[in-house]
Every structure is written in structure tokens, then in C-alpha cells.
Motif scaffolding. Structure first.
Motif, PDB file in Angstrom:
ATOM      1  N   GLY A 123       0.893  -1.198  -0.105  1.00 47.21           N
ATOM      2  CA  GLY A 123      -0.078  -0.301   0.100  1.00 47.21           C
ATOM      3  C   GLY A 123       0.778   1.134   0.024  1.00 47.21           C
ATOM      4  O   GLY A 123       2.032   1.080  -0.421  1.00 47.21           O
ATOM      5  N   GLY A 124       0.278   2.296   0.398  1.00 50.66           N
ATOM      6  CA  GLY A 124       1.011   3.593   0.246  1.00 50.66           C
ATOM      7  C   GLY A 124       0.300   4.564   0.614  1.00 50.66           C
ATOM      8  O   GLY A 124      -1.034   4.715   0.475  1.00 50.66           O
ATOM      9  N   GLN A 125       0.956   5.845   0.619  1.00 53.38           N
ATOM     10  CA  GLN A 125       0.181   7.061   1.031  1.00 53.38           C
ATOM     11  C   GLN A 125       0.741   8.312   0.118  1.00 53.38           C
ATOM     12  O   GLN A 125       1.737   8.163  -0.258  1.00 53.38           O
ATOM     13  CB  GLN A 125       0.553   7.676   2.215  1.00 53.38           C
ATOM     14  N   ILE A 126      -0.210   9.184  -0.430  1.00 54.85           N
ATOM     15  CA  ILE A 126       0.127  10.124  -1.087  1.00 54.85           C
ATOM     16  C   ILE A 126      -0.227  11.700  -0.461  1.00 54.85           C
ATOM     17  O   ILE A 126      -1.467  11.609  -0.068  1.00 54.85           O
ATOM     18  CB  ILE A 126      -0.375  10.341  -2.661  1.00 54.85           C
ATOM     19  N   LEU A 127       0.590  12.483   0.129  1.00 55.99           N
ATOM     20  CA  LEU A 127       0.418  13.409   1.070  1.00 55.99           C
ATOM     21  C   LEU A 127       0.716  14.753   0.073  1.00 55.99           C
ATOM     22  O   LEU A 127       1.987  14.765  -0.056  1.00 55.99           O
ATOM     23  CB  LEU A 127       0.844  13.396   2.270  1.00 55.99           C
ATOM     24  N   TRP A 128      -0.195  15.820  -0.032  1.00 48.88           N
ATOM     25  CA  TRP A 128       0.192  16.656  -0.674  1.00 48.88           C
ATOM     26  C   TRP A 128      -0.634  18.075   0.087  1.00 48.88           C
ATOM     27  O   TRP A 128      -1.410  18.259   0.586  1.00 48.88           O
ATOM     28  CB  TRP A 128      -0.710  16.883  -2.156  1.00 48.88           C
ATOM     29  N   ARG A 129       0.455  18.986   0.369  1.00 49.37           N
ATOM     30  CA  ARG A 129       0.364  20.276   1.033  1.00 49.37           C
ATOM     31  C   ARG A 129       0.751  21.528   0.027  1.00 49.37           C
ATOM     32  O   ARG A 129       1.793  22.036   0.437  1.00 49.37           O
ATOM     33  CB  ARG A 129       0.833  20.208   2.414  1.00 49.37           C
ATOM     34  N   PRO A 130      -0.065  22.043  -0.845  1.00 47.76           N
ATOM     35  CA  PRO A 130       0.392  22.854  -1.890  1.00 47.76           C
ATOM     36  C   PRO A 130       0.279  24.270  -1.108  1.00 47.76           C
ATOM     37  O   PRO A 130       1.021  25.288  -1.499  1.00 47.76           O
ATOM     38  CB  PRO A 130      -0.690  22.833  -2.860  1.00 47.76           C
ATOM     39  N   LYS A 131      -0.561  24.465  -0.008  1.00 53.16           N
ATOM     40  CA  LYS A 131      -0.726  25.711   0.629  1.00 53.16           C
ATOM     41  C   LYS A 131      -0.693  25.462   2.040  1.00 53.16           C
ATOM     42  O   LYS A 131      -0.812  24.555   2.677  1.00 53.16           O
ATOM     43  CB  LYS A 131      -1.664  26.511   0.220  1.00 53.16           C
ATOM     44  N   GLU A 132      -0.434  26.549   2.958  1.00 53.17           N
ATOM     45  CA  GLU A 132      -0.576  26.377   4.428  1.00 53.17           C
ATOM     46  C   GLU A 132      -2.024  25.982   4.813  1.00 53.17           C
ATOM     47  O   GLU A 132      -2.111  25.412   6.041  1.00 53.17           O
ATOM     48  CB  GLU A 132       0.071  27.347   5.246  1.00 53.17           C
ATOM     49  N   TRP A 133      -2.608  26.455   4.055  1.00 54.16           N
ATOM     50  CA  TRP A 133      -4.256  26.121   4.590  1.00 54.16           C
ATOM     51  C   TRP A 133      -4.905  24.969   3.953  1.00 54.16           C
ATOM     52  O   TRP A 133      -6.006  24.616   4.197  1.00 54.16           O
ATOM     53  CB  TRP A 133      -5.134  27.207   4.145  1.00 54.16           C
ATOM     54  N   LEU A 134      -4.115  24.176   3.310  1.00 56.35           N
ATOM     55  CA  LEU A 134      -4.946  23.035   2.558  1.00 56.35           C
ATOM     56  C   LEU A 134      -4.114  21.698   2.710  1.00 56.35           C
ATOM     57  O   LEU A 134      -2.669  21.537   2.362  1.00 56.35           O
ATOM     58  CB  LEU A 134      -4.993  23.046   0.960  1.00 56.35           C
ATOM     59  N   GLN A 135      -4.491  20.506   2.895  1.00 49.16           N
ATOM     60  CA  GLN A 135      -4.122  19.275   2.800  1.00 49.16           C
ATOM     61  C   GLN A 135      -4.854  18.318   2.068  1.00 49.16           C
ATOM     62  O   GLN A 135      -6.056  18.108   2.344  1.00 49.16           O
ATOM     63  CB  GLN A 135      -3.797  18.797   4.358  1.00 49.16           C
ATOM     64  N   VAL A 136      -4.342  17.548   1.224  1.00 47.90           N
ATOM     65  CA  VAL A 136      -5.067  16.429   0.484  1.00 47.90           C
ATOM     66  C   VAL A 136      -4.381  15.276   0.593  1.00 47.90           C
ATOM     67  O   VAL A 136      -2.904  15.242   0.330  1.00 47.90           O
ATOM     68  CB  VAL A 136      -4.965  16.762  -1.032  1.00 47.90           C
ATOM     69  N   LEU A 137      -4.711  14.034   1.077  1.00 50.24           N
ATOM     70  CA  LEU A 137      -4.051  12.748   1.135  1.00 50.24           C
ATOM     71  C   LEU A 137      -4.852  11.754   0.691  1.00 50.24           C
ATOM     72  O   LEU A 137      -6.291  11.759   0.717  1.00 50.24           O
ATOM     73  CB  LEU A 137      -3.588  12.625   2.599  1.00 50.24           C
TER      74      LEU A 137
END
Length: 463
Positions: A241-255
């Protein structure tokens, strides 16, 4: 398959070592020319202490050149409206004892770091050292009592950091799961009792992870593990399995977290797939007003098992009944009074035909052999393929936070299931609530009810 995965892991490690050697050579040459450019640390461009499931401390107190210490204490008191005579909480991994003061977690350890070598060790004492390992049935395979060997460790892993891209970490051991958004440590969460989505998904993995920081805003993390929250392996192949973690801005997280494995005893042909996806948004921030910030999190999970008697999303007279997991949860949090007051409201729903991820009741309602005893309750909660389970929950939480290291939490949570599931006043142990009372001739039946309303008070410390 197992050998192939091991060869892949070994190949990746050798490739990373070669890449790092070349990178170090280039760095030495560039240093002579005084043109070295330091790459930014992953996720260091912003303050992410606002996130649900994330450390809210702005700095670690116990920090040295070679070791960063960690200490956590989770102390709670919870009271159900049913007041069960055996003081037992059913259907929770955060709580164990009702109408009693309880030490849920005492964790002591930290993170070692020397050059590029890294290691983490964190002990686990309190009721969670019993509650969480109880849900791992892989320990009944073979000898040497894995539940006892591992139960007092929440994290124990070591590895190496490669100076490639924005950093690549290769670690082996027991590490925390990210599936379900909520952290294993309640000091990092917006609420105390997790919704069904988090409480019925893994808290830990045992195996190898490779954290690839493609940039300071994006992480890709593959896993090769024994299985779905299992110390051992149920069948002949590991889970992946695995994770993709993206924080393009300080106010946003998508995982996004994804898993594939075979995790049913004596059913090697039954495969499990699970996807867990979350978005967190902080849509307001102002230090100069009473309300300092407002944020929300949305999580959706979808999974299924197929093969060896079950058939995923569709029942079939030959292949078997449907067996899937669909859930969602939404939470909203406001932080006020210069960061000293927090208010969270939220909840979620779960549909689980087959009950394959349901936290089974304990005591005389236990449907599986208890680890170390082999005993099954005389009135077991049904856990057969095709047995449906639907539930929902909602809660409101108030946090008093004198500083980054201490939280006083008060919460009211209501949970409901479409089948009798939670502990009623009669409890799940015996007529008088003690497990030393013989059941023979008493006509005792576990008192399971469809819903409960629960008050929780907790003191959470993290250094």
C-alpha cells in the motif's frame, strides 16, 4: 510474490545509496565553488499544527542534537447513559472502562538522529496496550505470543535518510498507520472518540515504508507490511500500500491512502482493497479576533473483500454475499481566545455488509477466540459474511489548551447501530459484572443495545 517484493525493496535501497553517493560527490564539487543550494525541508514552509491528526506543538521541548524525546499521557473518565454493571466500553479503541478513571496511554521514547541514520522508539502502556492488540487475530498463528511481545510498543523503527530529491527515508519496524485521518494519539486529534471511519481502520503497521519527498509539498510513501493492522501475516504474502500526501498551501492538505492484501485466516484467495481519502481546509485565520481560525476535514473510505466465499460489492449465489466497507466523516473546528480554546463538532456514517472491519464486542459476546485463551463467548455477536452493519455517530468537543503541551478535553458523543451492539446496563461479562462469576446456570445473556450517548473528560499531555 514475497521474494519479488523483497528483491524490489533491496533494489530500491541500493539504487538510493548509489544516487546519494553521486549526489554527495556533486555537492562536494559544488561546495568548492560556493554555489551549494540547500533544498527546503519537507512541509516546513507553513504552520500545519491546525490539522486534524497532526502534532499541534510548535516545537519539541525535549530536543537535543542526537535525540528528540517524546512523552504522552492520556487520562480519561467516561460515562455511558446505560451505566453497564461491568464498566466495559464496547466498540471503541480509544476507551475501555466505563464510569472509572482510566489511563488509556502512557508513551515514553523519542527519535534518534545521527548523520543520516534515524530511529524511533515509543513505549505503550495503559488500556490501549490491551484494547488495540486484541483486534489483531494474526497473533494466533504459530508460536511465541506476538501480542505480548509487541503490545508495549506503539512505534519501533529505524532506517536511513538519503539526500535525494527533497529527501528519501527508508524505515523498517512498527510505525503508525495514517488510514482514517485521526492520529493514534488523541493529543493530535480534534475529537476524542473517533468516528467509525477511523476507529475501524488500522492504527499501526509492521513492515517497511519508503518516504519519498518529491518536493517540500509532496510525499509519496510505499509500504510493504505484514497486513492490515497485524503483527504477523495471515497467509503467504505481505500486504502492500502507500500514501500520497500533498500540502500545496499552508491552509490545505489532500491525502490518499491505499491498501491491498489477504487478511483472513485460512482464506488465501480472499483479497482486500481499501482506499482512504481526506481533504482538510483552514478557511479562516486571524490572530487579532476572538475566533483565531476555522477549519474542516472531510474523509471518505471505500473498501471490499472478494474471493473465498465473499463477492465485494455485489451478492452472488455462487461466489457469496457482498462484503464491503463504505464510510465518511466530517469535522469542523474553531480555535479561539488566542489559541487557548477549541470547539469541534462532527460525525460520520458507516455501512459494512459482512462486518469484516467491525470492532467486535468483548466478554460473553466475543465472537472470536480470545488471544491466549482460545475462548469464544457463549452468546457471540454474529460476524458471518452477509451479516450487515450500519452505524452513525456525532459529537461535540470542547478543548481548554493552556499551552501547546496540555489539553483538557470534554466531549459528548452519540453512536448508533442498526443491530444491538453497544453495552447496555447488564453489560457483556456476567450477571454481576465480574469475570470470575460462573455463567453456568445463570441464563446470562450479554445486554447489547442499538445506541449509546457518552460523556468523556480527558487530560492529554504531550512533550
Amino acid at each position: 510474490m514475497k521474494k519479488l517484493l523483497l528483491f524490489i525493496a533491496l533494489g530500491l535501497t541500493l539504487l538510493l545509496a548509489y544516487a546519494q553517493a553521486n549526489a554527495a560527490s556533486l555537492t562536494d564539487t559544488t561546495a568548492v565553488k560556493d554555489t551549494v543550494k540547500t533544498k527546503p525541508e519537507p512541509f516546513a514552509f507553513g504552520d500545519f499544527t491546525w490539522l486534524n491528526g497532526n502534532d499541534r506543538r510548535h516545537k519539541a521541548l525535549l530536543d537535543t542534537k542526537y535525540f528528540t524525546g517524546r512523552f504522552l499521557l492520556d487520562f480519561n473518565y467516561t460515562a455511558s447513559n446505560h451505566n453497564p454493571v461491568d464498566h466495559t466500553v464496547v466498540g471503541s479503541t480509544a476507551l475501555a472502562r466505563d464510569h472509572e478513571f482510566e489511563i488509556s496511554t502512557v508513551a515514553l521514547g523519542g527519535d534518534f538522529h545521527y548523520d543520516n541514520v534515524r530511529a524511533s522508539v515509543l513505549t505503550q502502556f495503559g488500556t490501549r496496550s490491551t484494547v488495540v492488540p486484541r483486534n489483531d487475530f494474526s497473533v494466533t498463528r504459530g508460536q511465541f505470543d506476538l501480542a505480548t511481545a509487541y503490545r508495549y510498543l506503539s512505534e519501533a523503527n529505524a532506517g536511513y535518510h538519503f539526500d535525494v530529491l527533497n529527501g528519501i527515508n527508508v524505515d523498517a519496524g512498527i510505525f503508525m498507520s495514517y488510514i482514517g485521518l485521526f492520529s493514534y494519539y488523541n493529543a493530535e486529534n480534534w475529537a476524542y472518540q473517533p468516528s467509525f471511519t477511523s476507529d475501524n481502520t488500522p492504527w499501526f503497521f509492521n513492515g517497511v515504508r519508503i518516504q519519498i519527498f518529491v518536493s517540500d509539498k509532496l510525499k509519496i510513501e510505499p509500504w510493504i507490511i505484514n497486513g492490515w493492522q497485524s503483527y504477523g501475516m495471515f497467509n503467504s504474502r505481505p500486504g502492500i500500500g502507500g500514501q500520497i500526501l500533498w500540502r500545496p498551501k499552508e491552509w490545505l492538505q489532500v491525502l490518499s491512502n491505499n491498501y491491498y492484501g489477504a487478511d483472513t485466516q485460512d482464506k488465501p484467495g480472499r483479497k482486500r482493497f481499501h482506499t482512504d481519502n481526506s481533504v482538510e481546509v483552514r478557511y479562516y485565520k486571524n490572530k487579532n479576533t476572538f475566533v483565531n481560525s476555522s477549519a474542516f476535514s472531510i474523509t471518505g473510505d471505500l473498501g471490499y473483500e472478494k474471493g473465498d466465499g465473499v463477492n465485494g460489492f455485489k451478492s452472488d449465489p455462487v461466489k457469496g454475499p457482498e462484503q464491503y466497507f463504505a464510510s465518511a466523516m466530517v469535522y469542523h473546528r474553531m480555535v479561539m481566545a488566542k489559541g487557548h480554546l477549541g470547539w469541534t463538532v462532527g460525525g460520520g456514517v458507516m455501512n459494512n455488509p459482512g462486518r469484516y472491519l467491525v470492532l467486535y464486542p468483548t466478554g460473553d459476546a466475543n465472537p472470536i477466540p480470545a488471544v491466549g485463551t482460545g475462548n469464544i463467548g457463549t452468546h457471540p455477536f454474529s460476524a458471518n459474511p452477509g451479516d450487515k452493519f450500519h452505524g452513525y455517530d456525532y459529537s461535540t468537543t470542547i478543548d481548554l489548551m493552556p499551552n501547546d503541551y496540555l489539553t483538557f478535553r470534554m466531549e459528548v458523543v452519540h453512536r448508533h447501530a442498526d443491530v444491538p451492539y453497544f453495552a447496555g446496563h447488564g453489560g457483556v461479562t456476567s450477571p454481576d459484572g465480574y469475570n470470575t462469576t460462573p455463567l453456568g446456570g445463570t441464563n446470562f445473556v450479554p445486554d447489547l443495545v442499538n445506541s449509546e450517548t457518552r460523556f468523556i473528560a480527558a487530560l492529554l499531555v504531550r512533550f
